[in-house]
Design a protein around this motif. Structure first.
Motif, PDB file in Angstrom:
ATOM      1  N   SER A 220       0.859  -1.172   0.000  1.00  0.00           N
ATOM      2  CA  SER A 220       0.000   0.000   0.000  1.00  0.00           C
ATOM      3  C   SER A 220       0.902   1.231   0.000  1.00  0.00           C
ATOM      4  O   SER A 220       1.810   1.316   0.831  1.00  0.00           O
ATOM      5  CB  SER A 220      -0.903   0.009   1.240  1.00  0.00           C
ATOM      6  N   PRO A 221       0.729   2.191  -0.945  1.00  0.00           N
ATOM      7  CA  PRO A 221      -0.311   2.213  -1.969  1.00  0.00           C
ATOM      8  C   PRO A 221      -0.132   1.145  -3.044  1.00  0.00           C
ATOM      9  O   PRO A 221      -1.110   0.607  -3.556  1.00  0.00           O
ATOM     10  CB  PRO A 221      -0.178   3.600  -2.591  1.00  0.00           C
ATOM     11  N   PHE A 226       5.146   5.263  -3.542  1.00  0.00           N
ATOM     12  CA  PHE A 226       5.012   5.847  -2.210  1.00  0.00           C
ATOM     13  C   PHE A 226       3.831   6.811  -2.202  1.00  0.00           C
ATOM     14  O   PHE A 226       3.569   7.499  -3.191  1.00  0.00           O
ATOM     15  CB  PHE A 226       6.282   6.592  -1.809  1.00  0.00           C
ATOM     16  N   GLY A 227       3.111   6.839  -1.094  1.00  0.00           N
ATOM     17  CA  GLY A 227       2.115   7.860  -0.843  1.00  0.00           C
ATOM     18  C   GLY A 227       2.685   8.912   0.086  1.00  0.00           C
ATOM     19  O   GLY A 227       3.855   8.856   0.475  1.00  0.00           O
ATOM     20  N   ASP A 249       6.724  10.686   3.152  1.00  0.00           N
ATOM     21  CA  ASP A 249       6.330   9.681   2.166  1.00  0.00           C
ATOM     22  C   ASP A 249       6.331   8.312   2.838  1.00  0.00           C
ATOM     23  O   ASP A 249       7.151   8.036   3.723  1.00  0.00           O
ATOM     24  CB  ASP A 249       7.279   9.674   0.980  1.00  0.00           C
ATOM     25  N   TYR A 250       5.432   7.448   2.395  1.00  0.00           N
ATOM     26  CA  TYR A 250       5.304   6.127   3.035  1.00  0.00           C
ATOM     27  C   TYR A 250       5.046   5.048   1.990  1.00  0.00           C
ATOM     28  O   TYR A 250       4.512   5.293   0.910  1.00  0.00           O
ATOM     29  CB  TYR A 250       4.155   6.120   4.043  1.00  0.00           C
ATOM     30  N   GLN A 251       5.431   3.840   2.351  1.00  0.00           N
ATOM     31  CA  GLN A 251       5.003   2.625   1.659  1.00  0.00           C
ATOM     32  C   GLN A 251       4.893   1.516   2.692  1.00  0.00           C
ATOM     33  O   GLN A 251       5.772   1.364   3.545  1.00  0.00           O
ATOM     34  CB  GLN A 251       5.987   2.190   0.566  1.00  0.00           C
ATOM     35  N   MET A 252       3.813   0.754   2.628  1.00  0.00           N
ATOM     36  CA  MET A 252       3.619  -0.383   3.534  1.00  0.00           C
ATOM     37  C   MET A 252       3.687  -1.674   2.729  1.00  0.00           C
ATOM     38  O   MET A 252       3.077  -1.791   1.674  1.00  0.00           O
ATOM     39  CB  MET A 252       2.272  -0.287   4.245  1.00  0.00           C
TER      40      MET A 252
END
Length: 497
Positions: A220-221, A226-227, A249-252
């Motif tokens: 995710s996203p 990255f979101g 910024d994030y990524q799971m």
């Protein structure tokens, strides 16, 4: 030679198209039946007067050993088994002390990719009550655990005896089932699904083919995407409303097992902007995952001592999962000589390390989709689609004061938030109505986007940069859901960093 090949071809057609798999030696040539995946140990074909039926039967050597590996016949792979198999037997001469057979089945073992054979399971024994040359017709019950199974099985008949020199003759071995071997591929099971780790997921679908606790990688996203989370830190006041006080910024990435349960979660974070002099921390609440399901959390950057950490790495004081990836964003970046971190144009950009948080679960968590705040970003997943939803609730911690949480619009605070700030200055939070972190006009203090966000420059009101943001907020998210895209009339690039 042409006649032999034709017989082999017709025998193969018969065995694969009907619901019986038969060995009767009528090919007259053991090699022909071996080409159809029958295997023989110390057994030849005979057309002597001792044959049982037809022109040919099978014959062992002198059956005067109790070893089950001296004389034997092994069937091809068979599936969709009925309830009984049958075989005809006789002795070549009325001598010897004992004669008999063992019947076993061999289940498929998908981890044994050399021949796919599992362990041998004996289930039937026959001993001649008296030594004579009469024909014996046996009907043998197939174990219920393998009847009607889609998993392929082989049968093994071992011929045994003591004393004398009489041989055991066999004929008309009939297995009720569907031929399931592949003669063109080493006689392995046809349509076999290779599952090296035995978790029920085929290797070609399994992202972790050697790990029975994990099956699928989910993002995710999305993978390679990255979101962004962006915050205005002057809540409950609107302040300069530039939404660059903390931009993360994030990524799971999370692994699920064959039962669609999440067994671990990795969160990658990259601090892209800090347009504030007030030190800020960052937390993530998983509102509907119990804290007791977590074995460990690692990777946090905690410097200033105002966060209390439990033994498993979660923040203490919560029934649900709450992690604090960092407590002071300023100490996580290489600021450089710029007055603000990557929000004032004209300066060499600063850099940040990627912070990777790893959560290991001791009680796997049901998950079908990730929902961040009130939004559902695109999720790359091989897992089964359906409930439940894992709710991710990220928040900023203002000024190293733990109770000063700033959440996405509509998302509730954690148990450690200072709720006395609700309804003050510009905030219009009303917990009784499920209304959190918005103004009277529904303007937020935090934004989540499933893509990288082009944030405003320092001291620039975001409403100047993004022309449709106010319409989106005031419509409670119904209008202009694409307000952040670079579309005609949507944004003013001169106000963006």
């Amino acid at each position: 030679m042409k006649r032999i090949l034709l017989v082999a071809f017709l025998a193969s057609l018969f065995q694969k198209a009907h619901t019986q798999v038969v060995l009767n030696a009528e090919s007259g040539n053991r090699n022909i039946d071996a080409a159809n995946c029958w295997v023989f140990g110390g057994v030849t074909y005979t057309n002597a007067s001792t044959r049982i039926s037809g022109n040919w039967s099978m014959q062992t050597g002198q059956a005067s050993t109790m070893s089950p590996t001296a004389f034997w016949i092994k069937s091809p792979w068979v599936r969709n088994l009925g309830s009984q198999l049958s075989i005809k037997l006789r002795l070549s001469a009325a001598n010897g002390t004992t004669r008999g057979i063992y019947v076993s089945y061999i289940p498929v073992n998908k981890q044994n990719t050399s021949n796919y054979e599992g362990s041998i399971n004996p289930f039937y024994t026959y001993a001649w009550p008296s030594i004579n040359t009469n024909i014996v017709e046996l009907t043998i019950s197939i174990p219920t655990e393998i009847q009607n199974s889609q998993e392929p099985v082989k049968f093994l008949i071992s011929f045994i005896g003591t004393g004398g020199n009489s041989r055991i003759i066999a004929d008309d071995f009939i297995i009720p089932g569907t031929y399931a071997a592949d003669p063109a591929n080493g006689c392995i099971p046809n349509n076999v699904i290779t599952d090296t780790d035995g978790d029920g997921v085929a290797d070609n679908d399994d992202d972790f083919p050697n790990d029975p606790t994990r099956a699928f990688r989910n993002f995710s996203p999305a993978a390679n995407t990255f979101g962004t989370f962006a915050y205005e830190d002057l809540w409950p006041a609107l302040g300069d409303y530039d939404f660059n006080d903390l931009v993360v910024d994030y990524q799971m990435e999370y692994a699920t097992n064959a039962d669609n349960l999440m067994v671990d979660l990795k969160i990658k974070l990259y601090i892209r902007a800090i347009g504030a002099s007030i030190p800020s921390g960052f937390g993530i609440s998983f509102d509907n995952i119990s804290a007791s399901s977590v074995a460990s959390v690692t990777g946090m950057r905690l410097f200033d001592g105002y966060i209390n950490i439990a033994a498993n790495g979660l923040e203490a004081g919560h029934d649900n999962v709450v992690i604090i990836p960092f407590d002071n964003a300023i100490k996580c970046v290489n600021w450089g000589s710029q007055p603000t971190f990557n929000t004032t144009p004209g300066y060499q950009p600063g850099t940040s390390d990627t912070i990777t948080i790893t959560i290991l679960f001791n009680q796997p968590v049901p998950v079908a989709r990730i929902q961040i705040g009130g939004q559902e970003p695109a999720v790359t997943t091989k897992s089964v689609v359906g409930p439940p939803t894992v709710t991710v609730n990220p928040f900023m911690i203002k000024g190293k004061i733990r109770g000063q949480e700033i959440h996405l619009p509509g998302m509730p605070p954690t148990a450690l938030a200072n709720t006395q700030l609700f309804g003050t200055i510009d905030d219009d939070t009303n917990p009784g109505q499920g209304r959190y972190y918005v103004t009277k006009n529904n303007l937020p203090w935090a934004i989540h986007l499933p893509v990288k966000f082009d944030y405003p420059t320092e001291k620039t009101d975001i409403l100047k940069a993004y022309k449709k943001l106010a319409d989106w907020a005031q419509s409670n998210g119904e209008l202009f859901t694409d307000w952040y895209l670079n579309l005609p009339g949507y944004r003013d690039d001169k106000h963006l960093f």
